[in-house]
Design a protein around this motif. Structure first.
Motif, PDB file in Angstrom:
ATOM      1  N   LEU A  77       0.587  -1.045  -0.193  1.00 59.14           N
ATOM      2  CA  LEU A  77       0.380   0.047   0.028  1.00 59.14           C
ATOM      3  C   LEU A  77       0.411   0.957  -0.322  1.00 59.14           C
ATOM      4  N   ASN A  79       0.307   5.219   0.325  1.00 60.61           N
ATOM      5  CA  ASN A  79      -0.400   5.748   1.155  1.00 60.61           C
ATOM      6  C   ASN A  79      -1.685   5.274   0.714  1.00 60.61           C
ATOM      7  N   GLU A  81      -2.958   3.024  -0.744  1.00 57.28           N
ATOM      8  CA  GLU A  81      -3.300   3.034  -2.202  1.00 57.28           C
ATOM      9  C   GLU A  81      -2.377   1.342  -3.318  1.00 57.28           C
ATOM     10  N   ASN A  82      -3.399   0.404  -3.158  1.00 54.61           N
ATOM     11  CA  ASN A  82      -2.748  -0.990  -3.556  1.00 54.61           C
ATOM     12  C   ASN A  82      -1.939  -0.806  -5.085  1.00 54.61           C
ATOM     13  N   VAL A  83      -0.686  -0.367  -4.645  1.00 56.70           N
ATOM     14  CA  VAL A  83      -0.016  -0.763  -5.955  1.00 56.70           C
ATOM     15  C   VAL A  83       0.734  -1.534  -6.641  1.00 56.70           C
TER      16      VAL A  83
END
Length: 221
Positions: A77, A79, A81-83
């Motif tokens: 994650l 910030n 968000e799943n990246v």
């Protein structure tokens, strides 16, 4: 608690092997390369020059990284968000290599990596796990393969994910990253003096996993 360090160059299969070994041994897998890729992705998205150490370092305060573990494996994650998908884009590889040579970035991630291993039996893959992150790891393995073999593996992996590239581009990017990683002044990507070297060029996935499990079993006896 025990620590297993699995180091090696890009495309050597470290992540696949570490994940599989973690499942077989029922221990925690930590993909450290994904952390550097996440920082590289942040710099890429925000137009920050990764050759400018001061600019990269000053932006670390804007980054919150978390490692979550689900039934599907590790989730990074950035910030919130799943990246997981975006950090595997070819252009992020060089960004990850550049930021990984910056001392402030390495210090930023060190606490995350070590704190995880304090609470769990872990296998961690990267380029300097056995030399810098966990010099006291009970098992240290350096996994490698010929350039062309590694590039073909990465090329197939990317195309299977729908990412458009060519074998030549993958090979060129990989060789550039290898050179950057080997020659950087901070934590160069070289085997630990006491690492066991494992060439997987002519081994399939299952054979490589078996070799690694054998090394672990013998070392932890």
């Amino acid at each position: 608690m025990f620590k297993i360090a699995l180091d090696g160059p890009s495309g050597s299969g470290k992540s696949v092997m570490a994940r599989a070994v973690a499942e077989r041994l029922n221990i925690l897998y930590v993909d450290t390369g994904a952390l550097y890729r996440a920082i590289g992705l942040y710099m890429f998205r925000n137009g920050i020059d990764v050759n400018d150490n001061e600019a990269v370092s000053s932006n670390l305060k804007n980054i919150a990284l978390e490692l979550n573990h689900s039934d599907e494996g590790q989730v990074v994650l950035l910030n919130g968000e799943n990246v997981n998908k975006d950090i595997r884009l070819p252009e992020i590889s060089m960004y990850a290599s550049k930021v990984s040579a910056i001392p402030e970035v390495r210090a930023f991630l060190l606490d995350i990596q070590r704190a995880t291993a304090e609470k769990n039996n872990v296998i961690m893959d990267g380029r300097d796990i056995g030399t810098v992150i966990f010099p006291d790891a009970q098992v240290k393995i350096f996994l490698f393969a010929r350039d062309e073999v590694r590039a073909m593996r990465r090329y197939k992996e990317l195309t299977e994910k729908g990412i458009e590239t060519t074998f030549e581009e993958v090979l060129s990017d990989m060789q550039k990253r290898d050179e950057n990683d080997r020659t950087r002044s901070i934590a160069p990507a070289v085997p630990a003096d006491d690492a066991i070297m494992l060439d997987s060029s002519d081994l399939n996935i299952e054979e490589t996993i078996s070799k690694i499990l054998g090394i672990i079993d013998e070392t932890l006896k």
